[in-house]
Motif scaffolding. Sequence first.
Motif, PDB file in Angstrom:
ATOM      1  N   SER A 115     -19.077  31.238 -20.799  1.00  0.00           N
ATOM      2  CA  SER A 115     -18.532  30.387 -19.341  1.00  0.00           C
ATOM      3  C   SER A 115     -17.628  31.360 -18.777  1.00  0.00           C
ATOM      4  CB  SER A 115     -18.130  29.308 -19.748  1.00  0.00           C
ATOM      5  OG  SER A 115     -18.986  28.459 -20.371  1.00  0.00           O
ATOM      6  N   THR A 116     -16.981  32.336 -19.271  1.00  0.00           N
ATOM      7  CA  THR A 116     -16.028  33.249 -18.727  1.00  0.00           C
ATOM      8  C   THR A 116     -15.994  34.362 -19.084  1.00  0.00           C
ATOM      9  OG1 THR A 116     -13.663  33.115 -17.938  1.00  0.00           O
ATOM     10  CG2 THR A 116     -14.198  32.183 -20.001  1.00  0.00           C
ATOM     11  N   THR A 117     -15.406  35.539 -18.318  1.00  0.00           N
ATOM     12  CA  THR A 117     -15.005  36.847 -18.995  1.00  0.00           C
ATOM     13  C   THR A 117     -13.562  36.755 -18.964  1.00  0.00           C
ATOM     14  OG1 THR A 117     -15.368  37.966 -16.994  1.00  0.00           O
ATOM     15  CG2 THR A 117     -17.241  37.860 -18.583  1.00  0.00           C
ATOM     16  N   ASP A 118     -12.715  35.736 -18.464  1.00  0.00           N
ATOM     17  CA  ASP A 118     -11.510  35.982 -18.414  1.00  0.00           C
ATOM     18  C   ASP A 118     -10.804  35.249 -19.796  1.00  0.00           C
ATOM     19  OD1 ASP A 118      -8.800  35.755 -16.700  1.00  0.00           O
ATOM     20  OD2 ASP A 118      -8.620  34.187 -17.796  1.00  0.00           O
ATOM     21  N   PRO A 119     -10.131  36.530 -20.424  1.00  0.00           N
ATOM     22  CA  PRO A 119      -9.778  36.016 -21.835  1.00  0.00           C
ATOM     23  C   PRO A 119      -8.642  34.837 -22.062  1.00  0.00           C
ATOM     24  CG  PRO A 119      -8.421  38.134 -21.057  1.00  0.00           C
ATOM     25  CD  PRO A 119      -9.628  37.743 -20.093  1.00  0.00           C
ATOM     26  N   THR A 120      -7.916  34.817 -21.059  1.00  0.00           N
ATOM     27  CA  THR A 120      -6.884  33.687 -20.876  1.00  0.00           C
ATOM     28  C   THR A 120      -7.753  32.264 -20.678  1.00  0.00           C
ATOM     29  OG1 THR A 120      -5.295  35.256 -20.004  1.00  0.00           O
ATOM     30  CG2 THR A 120      -4.681  32.891 -20.011  1.00  0.00           C
ATOM     31  N   THR A 121      -8.683  32.347 -19.931  1.00  0.00           N
ATOM     32  CA  THR A 121      -9.485  31.047 -19.766  1.00  0.00           C
ATOM     33  C   THR A 121     -10.022  30.870 -20.969  1.00  0.00           C
ATOM     34  OG1 THR A 121      -9.767  31.590 -17.315  1.00  0.00           O
ATOM     35  CG2 THR A 121     -11.121  29.958 -18.559  1.00  0.00           C
ATOM     36  N   PHE A 122     -10.638  32.009 -21.623  1.00  0.00           N
ATOM     37  CA  PHE A 122     -11.323  31.588 -22.818  1.00  0.00           C
ATOM     38  C   PHE A 122     -10.442  30.857 -24.220  1.00  0.00           C
ATOM     39  CE2 PHE A 122     -12.682  33.728 -27.140  1.00  0.00           C
ATOM     40  CZ  PHE A 122     -13.709  32.728 -27.329  1.00  0.00           C
ATOM     41  N   LYS A 123      -9.201  31.758 -24.065  1.00  0.00           N
ATOM     42  CA  LYS A 123      -8.507  31.134 -25.017  1.00  0.00           C
ATOM     43  C   LYS A 123      -7.986  29.837 -24.996  1.00  0.00           C
ATOM     44  CE  LYS A 123      -4.393  32.215 -27.993  1.00  0.00           C
ATOM     45  NZ  LYS A 123      -3.725  33.384 -28.686  1.00  0.00           N
ATOM     46  N   LYS A 124      -7.541  29.486 -23.577  1.00  0.00           N
ATOM     47  CA  LYS A 124      -7.265  27.946 -23.418  1.00  0.00           C
ATOM     48  C   LYS A 124      -8.733  26.956 -23.773  1.00  0.00           C
ATOM     49  CE  LYS A 124      -4.439  25.264 -20.932  1.00  0.00           C
ATOM     50  NZ  LYS A 124      -3.031  25.049 -21.239  1.00  0.00           N
ATOM     51  N   ALA A 125      -9.588  27.493 -23.701  1.00  0.00           N
ATOM     52  CA  ALA A 125     -10.725  26.445 -23.682  1.00  0.00           C
ATOM     53  C   ALA A 125     -11.063  26.478 -25.441  1.00  0.00           C
ATOM     54  CB  ALA A 125     -12.098  27.082 -23.212  1.00  0.00           C
ATOM     55  N   VAL A 126     -10.700  27.544 -25.966  1.00  0.00           N
ATOM     56  CA  VAL A 126     -10.949  27.512 -27.312  1.00  0.00           C
ATOM     57  C   VAL A 126      -9.775  26.583 -28.255  1.00  0.00           C
ATOM     58  CG1 VAL A 126     -10.789  28.713 -29.619  1.00  0.00           C
ATOM     59  CG2 VAL A 126     -12.014  29.705 -27.726  1.00  0.00           C
ATOM     60  N   THR A 127      -8.638  26.703 -27.624  1.00  0.00           N
ATOM     61  CA  THR A 127      -7.682  25.865 -28.189  1.00  0.00           C
ATOM     62  C   THR A 127      -7.794  24.446 -27.845  1.00  0.00           C
ATOM     63  OG1 THR A 127      -5.810  27.677 -27.447  1.00  0.00           O
ATOM     64  CG2 THR A 127      -5.179  25.369 -27.744  1.00  0.00           C
ATOM     65  N   THR A 128      -8.406  23.897 -26.736  1.00  0.00           N
ATOM     66  CA  THR A 128      -8.733  22.578 -26.418  1.00  0.00           C
ATOM     67  C   THR A 128      -9.994  22.094 -27.147  1.00  0.00           C
ATOM     68  OG1 THR A 128      -9.791  23.258 -24.502  1.00  0.00           O
ATOM     69  CG2 THR A 128      -7.669  22.464 -24.132  1.00  0.00           C
ATOM     70  N   THR A 129     -11.066  23.166 -27.559  1.00  0.00           N
ATOM     71  CA  THR A 129     -11.994  22.831 -28.207  1.00  0.00           C
ATOM     72  C   THR A 129     -11.444  22.248 -29.573  1.00  0.00           C
ATOM     73  OG1 THR A 129     -13.543  24.276 -27.008  1.00  0.00           O
ATOM     74  CG2 THR A 129     -14.035  23.628 -29.371  1.00  0.00           C
ATOM     75  N   MET A 130     -10.407  22.974 -30.348  1.00  0.00           N
ATOM     76  CA  MET A 130     -10.084  22.594 -31.625  1.00  0.00           C
ATOM     77  C   MET A 130      -9.201  21.423 -31.454  1.00  0.00           C
ATOM     78  SD  MET A 130     -11.740  24.947 -33.177  1.00  0.00           S
ATOM     79  CE  MET A 130     -11.069  24.495 -34.694  1.00  0.00           C
ATOM     80  N   ALA A 131      -9.031  20.891 -30.390  1.00  0.00           N
ATOM     81  CA  ALA A 131      -8.562  19.375 -30.138  1.00  0.00           C
ATOM     82  C   ALA A 131      -9.374  18.273 -30.561  1.00  0.00           C
ATOM     83  CB  ALA A 131      -7.630  19.046 -28.965  1.00  0.00           C
ATOM     84  N   ILE A 132     -10.743  18.701 -30.717  1.00  0.00           N
ATOM     85  CA  ILE A 132     -11.905  17.872 -30.997  1.00  0.00           C
ATOM     86  C   ILE A 132     -11.859  17.557 -32.601  1.00  0.00           C
ATOM     87  CG2 ILE A 132     -14.264  17.303 -30.767  1.00  0.00           C
ATOM     88  CD1 ILE A 132     -14.454  19.047 -28.621  1.00  0.00           C
ATOM     89  N   PRO A 133     -11.699  16.340 -33.043  1.00  0.00           N
ATOM     90  CA  PRO A 133     -11.725  16.309 -34.343  1.00  0.00           C
ATOM     91  C   PRO A 133     -13.138  16.445 -35.017  1.00  0.00           C
ATOM     92  CG  PRO A 133     -10.959  14.283 -33.243  1.00  0.00           C
ATOM     93  CD  PRO A 133     -11.489  14.999 -32.214  1.00  0.00           C
ATOM     94  N   PRO A 134     -12.796  16.892 -36.525  1.00  0.00           N
ATOM     95  CA  PRO A 134     -14.196  17.457 -36.874  1.00  0.00           C
ATOM     96  C   PRO A 134     -15.270  16.400 -37.018  1.00  0.00           C
ATOM     97  CG  PRO A 134     -12.283  17.498 -38.472  1.00  0.00           C
ATOM     98  CD  PRO A 134     -11.624  17.116 -36.859  1.00  0.00           C
ATOM     99  N   ASP A 135     -14.817  15.121 -37.398  1.00  0.00           N
ATOM    100  CA  ASP A 135     -15.657  13.957 -37.396  1.00  0.00           C
ATOM    101  C   ASP A 135     -16.600  14.021 -35.988  1.00  0.00           C
ATOM    102  OD1 ASP A 135     -13.271  12.846 -36.285  1.00  0.00           O
ATOM    103  OD2 ASP A 135     -14.227  11.108 -36.548  1.00  0.00           O
ATOM    104  N   GLU A 136     -15.949  14.221 -34.935  1.00  0.00           N
ATOM    105  CA  GLU A 136     -16.706  14.211 -33.663  1.00  0.00           C
ATOM    106  C   GLU A 136     -17.298  15.511 -33.030  1.00  0.00           C
ATOM    107  OE1 GLU A 136     -13.624  11.233 -31.363  1.00  0.00           O
ATOM    108  OE2 GLU A 136     -13.572  13.166 -30.879  1.00  0.00           O
ATOM    109  N   ILE A 137     -16.726  16.611 -33.418  1.00  0.00           N
ATOM    110  CA  ILE A 137     -17.467  17.746 -33.243  1.00  0.00           C
ATOM    111  C   ILE A 137     -18.919  17.842 -33.797  1.00  0.00           C
ATOM    112  CG2 ILE A 137     -16.696  19.287 -34.970  1.00  0.00           C
ATOM    113  CD1 ILE A 137     -16.855  20.280 -31.324  1.00  0.00           C
ATOM    114  N   VAL A 138     -18.957  17.336 -35.117  1.00  0.00           N
ATOM    115  CA  VAL A 138     -20.116  17.415 -35.954  1.00  0.00           C
ATOM    116  C   VAL A 138     -21.211  16.733 -35.044  1.00  0.00           C
ATOM    117  CG1 VAL A 138     -19.922  15.789 -37.661  1.00  0.00           C
ATOM    118  CG2 VAL A 138     -20.622  17.939 -38.294  1.00  0.00           C
ATOM    119  N   VAL A 139     -20.836  15.528 -34.535  1.00  0.00           N
ATOM    120  CA  VAL A 139     -21.932  14.740 -34.022  1.00  0.00           C
ATOM    121  C   VAL A 139     -22.174  14.994 -32.650  1.00  0.00           C
ATOM    122  CG1 VAL A 139     -21.393  12.883 -35.800  1.00  0.00           C
ATOM    123  CG2 VAL A 139     -20.178  12.854 -33.502  1.00  0.00           C
ATOM    124  N   LEU A 140     -21.332  15.754 -32.030  1.00  0.00           N
ATOM    125  CA  LEU A 140     -21.470  15.903 -30.459  1.00  0.00           C
ATOM    126  C   LEU A 140     -23.030  16.646 -30.365  1.00  0.00           C
ATOM    127  CD1 LEU A 140     -19.858  15.892 -28.035  1.00  0.00           C
ATOM    128  CD2 LEU A 140     -19.004  18.336 -28.260  1.00  0.00           C
TER     129      LEU A 140
END
Lengths: 138, 436
Positions: free
Chosen positions: B266-291
């Motif tokens: 979704s981006t080639t900007d590394p800072t944007t990417f890192k921020k997105a990954v950090t927030t992705t990891m805020a999704i609990p495992p029991d939710e990411i697995v059913v998303l």
Amino acid sequence: MGSTGSSRFTDYPGSNAGGDSKDSNAEGGSGSTATGADSDDCRTPIDEFELEDVERCAYFVAGRGVPPAGTDVHVRNALDGGRLTVATVGDDTVIGYVPTRLNRLWRCVRSGYSYPGEVTGSSAAPLAGVTVQLTPTQ
Amino acid sequence: MSSQTICLVGQALVDVTLKRGRGETKMRLGGIAHAARALWALGADYRASFIAPTYLTNDAERFFNAHGAKRTSQIGIVTGAPNVMLIEHAEEAGPQGYELLLRDEHRVTLDMEALREATNAATDVLAFPDSAYLKEISSGFTEGRLYVDADIDFGMLNELGMPPPEVAILSTSSNTFQTTYGGNATALSDAALRAGTKRILLKENRGGSRLFKDGLVIQTPAQVRPIVHSVGVGDCFDAALCVLRQRYDDATAMAYAASVAAEYASTTDPTTFKKAVTTTMAIPPDEIVVLQGVSLPWESRAQTLIYVAAPDFDYVDQQPIDALADALSYHGFSPRLPVRENGQLELGATNAERRRVANADLALLNKCSVLVAVMLYDDPGTLIEVGLALERKLPVIIFDPYRKVRNPMLTELATTVSSTLDGVVAALFEQVGHRT
């Protein structure tokens, strides 16, 4: 004959250069990704998009048809069968599902963002349809 | 949780995405740099062990150090080629047109001592080796879990005397999958598992991914959305999987990896990417697995017959139609082009000939489960076919390359209207793929 060149690598953390924004041609509701240092796409308003499966959601099933334009809505704070849903603010009745291409909103919700918004248009027949737009708050 | 140290092994390249239209040429470090960005975004403890021409040494070291590598070392030198990859189409709506400059002159000389030193003490090795030096690379691995993403016949692993990989990784666009195994995931996984591989991961682009192990298949949906690029996205999936299997079971790690990969696209900007990954990891495992997302295994796509409604006539610029057909075929679908299959009527064609063509087109439409219309202009045949498909409740996707579609019967009744191939392909995966 002259030439042009790509003079250096630009995509370093915080370089704030060379990053591509979301394709402005992307389908409705994708929003856009800001670029640059400390950019946070969770803060980006979500342009008008159409909810999915309106006819099998609680609001329609209860015989209420579709909510009129201007109805206050929000993204619910719980997944429904692995899907994000939009519900009325007043009685939290689910109106429709958020398209999965906007699943990224879930990480924003889980990071403390809320997505209130309003119905921008609706029709009950022959095809039930509801469009909404959302504005993030934190 | 035990600590994890990942050794990332492979080539550093220069990726050059050629400009299109009024866009700009995009140049950034590629090869294992893509996986490094994901490791950095996830805060992984990793070492970068790269192979590159000497002119790239300083840039590569600077890149990996800036992206969190605890240690960076050059384990091989490339001669004969500049390690520059030209990329014609970044989005992978269809064939991307990768062109490795001077490919046939490309030579790698490995520093085995540096390789052994780099992999020593790593708990996990994530390697992207070329088949030309796979044997040499493999002999450097002595300890740790091995993840190998390579376009190789996994049946030959035993011959190489290579330790069985913890996870062998291949994509559906690889030559091995397409040619050696004929696009058959079962044949691929059987061969890999017979060779001692513990798990085989098949990445299926926007159709998700499957992990085969011990008679089990774990299927993870792709998080499909309009993207900026797809270069190195699969490598990011690998890196995330490698990191997250340390903390989670396979299904959960794959689900997180799918979201990380989607963010990278979704981006080639590394800072944007890192921020997105950090927030992705805020999704609990029991939710990411059913998303939910899109799951569409490669083998099932060929059964999806797609009626391409278009003024596909020899007096019209057919480039957008050709590009669409190529894109659909690239992703394993079966585009059906009525004019090419049933013929183009000549001026003055007889009534019988007109009827034959009309009936043949209708018969073809009856076989198809999706219609994609290419709106080059207001062609009556195309519009009638759109109407017929809508009446039959088929998904209708409008490809509008010149942005001419305004009529509300098209914009409101079609599933999607997109001016880009990427948008069309994404919509197709959403419609045809079942959500899981």
